[in-house]
Scaffold this motif. Structure first.
Motif, PDB file in Angstrom:
ATOM      1  N   CYS A  32       0.829  -1.215   0.000  1.00 16.60           N
ATOM      2  CA  CYS A  32       0.000   0.000   0.000  1.00 16.60           C
ATOM      3  C   CYS A  32       0.859   1.258   0.000  1.00 16.60           C
ATOM      4  O   CYS A  32       0.596   2.212  -0.745  1.00 16.60           O
ATOM      5  CB  CYS A  32      -0.925   0.003   1.216  1.00 16.60           C
ATOM      6  SG  CYS A  32      -2.168  -1.318   1.216  1.00 16.60           S
ATOM      7  N   ALA A  33       1.912   1.248   0.832  1.00 13.93           N
ATOM      8  CA  ALA A  33       2.804   2.410   0.872  1.00 13.93           C
ATOM      9  C   ALA A  33       3.517   2.596  -0.454  1.00 13.93           C
ATOM     10  O   ALA A  33       3.683   3.727  -0.936  1.00 13.93           O
ATOM     11  CB  ALA A  33       3.814   2.245   2.007  1.00 13.93           C
ATOM     12  N   GLY A  34       3.935   1.482  -1.072  1.00 13.27           N
ATOM     13  CA  GLY A  34       4.608   1.576  -2.363  1.00 13.27           C
ATOM     14  C   GLY A  34       3.697   2.131  -3.450  1.00 13.27           C
ATOM     15  O   GLY A  34       4.132   2.920  -4.297  1.00 13.27           O
ATOM     16  N   ILE A  35       2.422   1.728  -3.423  1.00 18.02           N
ATOM     17  CA  ILE A  35       1.464   2.255  -4.404  1.00 18.02           C
ATOM     18  C   ILE A  35       1.270   3.754  -4.220  1.00 18.02           C
ATOM     19  O   ILE A  35       1.269   4.523  -5.189  1.00 18.02           O
ATOM     20  CB  ILE A  35       0.116   1.502  -4.282  1.00 18.02           C
ATOM     21  CG1 ILE A  35       0.272   0.049  -4.724  1.00 18.02           C
ATOM     22  CG2 ILE A  35      -0.951   2.191  -5.130  1.00 18.02           C
ATOM     23  CD1 ILE A  35      -0.964  -0.797  -4.504  1.00 18.02           C
ATOM     24  N   MET A  36       1.143   4.188  -2.968  1.00 13.16           N
ATOM     25  CA  MET A  36       0.959   5.611  -2.705  1.00 13.16           C
ATOM     26  C   MET A  36       2.177   6.419  -3.139  1.00 13.16           C
ATOM     27  O   MET A  36       2.054   7.462  -3.799  1.00 13.16           O
ATOM     28  CB  MET A  36       0.676   5.833  -1.216  1.00 13.16           C
ATOM     29  CG  MET A  36      -0.638   5.264  -0.731  1.00 13.16           C
ATOM     30  SD  MET A  36      -0.844   5.432   1.056  1.00 13.16           S
ATOM     31  CE  MET A  36      -0.771   7.215   1.223  1.00 13.16           C
ATOM     32  N   ILE A  37       3.360   5.938  -2.785  1.00 10.25           N
ATOM     33  CA  ILE A  37       4.584   6.674  -3.136  1.00 10.25           C
ATOM     34  C   ILE A  37       4.789   6.708  -4.642  1.00 10.25           C
ATOM     35  O   ILE A  37       5.096   7.759  -5.224  1.00 10.25           O
ATOM     36  CB  ILE A  37       5.797   6.034  -2.431  1.00 10.25           C
ATOM     37  CG1 ILE A  37       5.673   6.213  -0.916  1.00 10.25           C
ATOM     38  CG2 ILE A  37       7.102   6.651  -2.932  1.00 10.25           C
ATOM     39  CD1 ILE A  37       6.722   5.452  -0.128  1.00 10.25           C
ATOM     40  N   SER A  38       4.612   5.562  -5.301  1.00 12.63           N
ATOM     41  CA  SER A  38       4.812   5.512  -6.755  1.00 12.63           C
ATOM     42  C   SER A  38       3.786   6.364  -7.487  1.00 12.63           C
ATOM     43  O   SER A  38       4.114   7.018  -8.494  1.00 12.63           O
ATOM     44  CB  SER A  38       4.750   4.059  -7.240  1.00 12.63           C
ATOM     45  OG  SER A  38       3.494   3.475  -6.925  1.00 12.63           O
ATOM     46  N   THR A  39       2.543   6.382  -6.996  1.00 12.10           N
ATOM     47  CA  THR A  39       1.519   7.216  -7.626  1.00 12.10           C
ATOM     48  C   THR A  39       1.870   8.693  -7.513  1.00 12.10           C
ATOM     49  O   THR A  39       1.765   9.457  -8.479  1.00 12.10           O
ATOM     50  CB  THR A  39       0.150   6.957  -6.983  1.00 12.10           C
ATOM     51  OG1 THR A  39      -0.183   5.568  -7.112  1.00 12.10           O
ATOM     52  CG2 THR A  39      -0.929   7.795  -7.649  1.00 12.10           C
TER      53      THR A  39
END
Length: 306
Positions: A32-39
């Motif tokens: 979830c954190a990776g999706i938020m950061i990458s987005t």
């Protein structure tokens, strides 16, 4: 007969289950954190690339874009790309709405936490939550139907003005300021109040000289968050501000903001054209200002923890 499992084996199995569940939880959280950061990074990179194309690809002067008062991109002989009136309009309605919403929101928070009995907060809290849930288009429609005619008849001007946009935005950001300010006042330790009363201070002296200074970083954070929402609002402001290309000379004059110009013109431009790229440049300015608001909030939060 069933074999009795030793205690150490049961403990080992229970530990394995705990470790397995913790590992799954960590993986889910990291995804979830990776999706938020990458987005966030992808949006920033995309908007940055599109925003600078008007200066690198179409040779639009950055100085002219930021300082010129003339906006006429459809003129084939002498196109002009001055975004200063829209930048000024965005900052004007943002700061003016904050000037209205800040004292009202902080005053409401003080009333709910320090003055009103328990039933007062039970009444005001649902009202604030109701204001949060109203769509922005409803605020804009009310402003168009009620505020614009009222200001035209009783104040002056056409009704479509900075004043109308400021009033609509101040009502929209009021719940944000009030909610965060209420939490800030409620989180203050009780010994601040008790110590002030023990020294003979009145309730108003305690609020003004003890509680408000103690909660000031959080109160400023509430105001900045409200300003961040006001700066990025488009639809409600678009319906009442007038959307003109000129720099307003008074608060009763019509104006425009970066968001209103983007929403009005983006659908009427060709993708990749100079005018389209300048609209992306306006979006980049909005993103930079949003980052500025976030950095300011982080700074105020760090002061609160000191």
């Amino acid at each position: 007969m069933e074999r009795l499992i030793p205690a150490n084996e049961r403990l080992l199995k229970s530990r394995k289950k705990v470790w397995g569940s913790e590992l799954r939880g960590k993986i889910i959280v990291m995804i979830c954190a990776g999706i938020m950061i990458s987005t966030t990074i992808a949006i920033t990179i995309f908007l940055g690339i599109k925003g600078i194309q008007s200066f690198t690809k179409n040779d639009v002067s950055l100085l002219e874009f930021l300082t010129s008062l003339n906006w006429n991109p459809t003129n084939k002989e002498n196109p002009e790309y001055g975004a200063l009136p829209f930048i000024f309009g965005s900052f004007a309605v943002t700061f003016l709405s904050a000037l209205i919403a800040a004292p009202l929101g902080i005053g409401g928070a003080i009333f709910m936490t320090e003055i009103a009995p328990s039933w007062g907060r039970k009444i005001l809290q649902p009202v604030i939550e109701l204001l949060v849930g109203i769509p922005s288009v409803v605020y804009g429609f009310i402003g168009l139907s009620v505020l614009v005619p009222f200001i035209r008849e009783h104040v002056g001007g056409l009704g479509f003005s900075l004043l109308t946009g400021t009033i609509v935005l101040s009502i929209m950001i009021l719940p944000t300021v009030t909610t965060i300010a209420t939490d800030a006042m409620s989180s203050l330790p009780k010994n601040l109040r008790e110590g002030s009363y023990a020294l003979g201070a009145t309730r108003w002296q305690t609020i003004r000289k003890v509680l408000i200074p103690a909660a000031m970083p959080s109160l400023l954070t509430a105001i900045v968050l409200g300003m961040a929402r006001a700066f990025g609002e488009a639809l409600a402001v678009q319906m009442v501000i007038g959307n003109v290309r000129d720099l307003p000379s008074s608060i009763l004059d019509a104006s425009a903001t970066l968001t209103t110009i983007i929403t009005l013109n983006m659908g009427h431009t060709t993708y990749g054209s100079v005018e389209n790229n300048t609209l992306w440049s306006m979006g980049l300015i909005l993103l930079i200002m949003s980052f500025g608001f976030i950095l300011l909030i982080r700074y105020l939060s760090s002061r609160r923890k000191m």
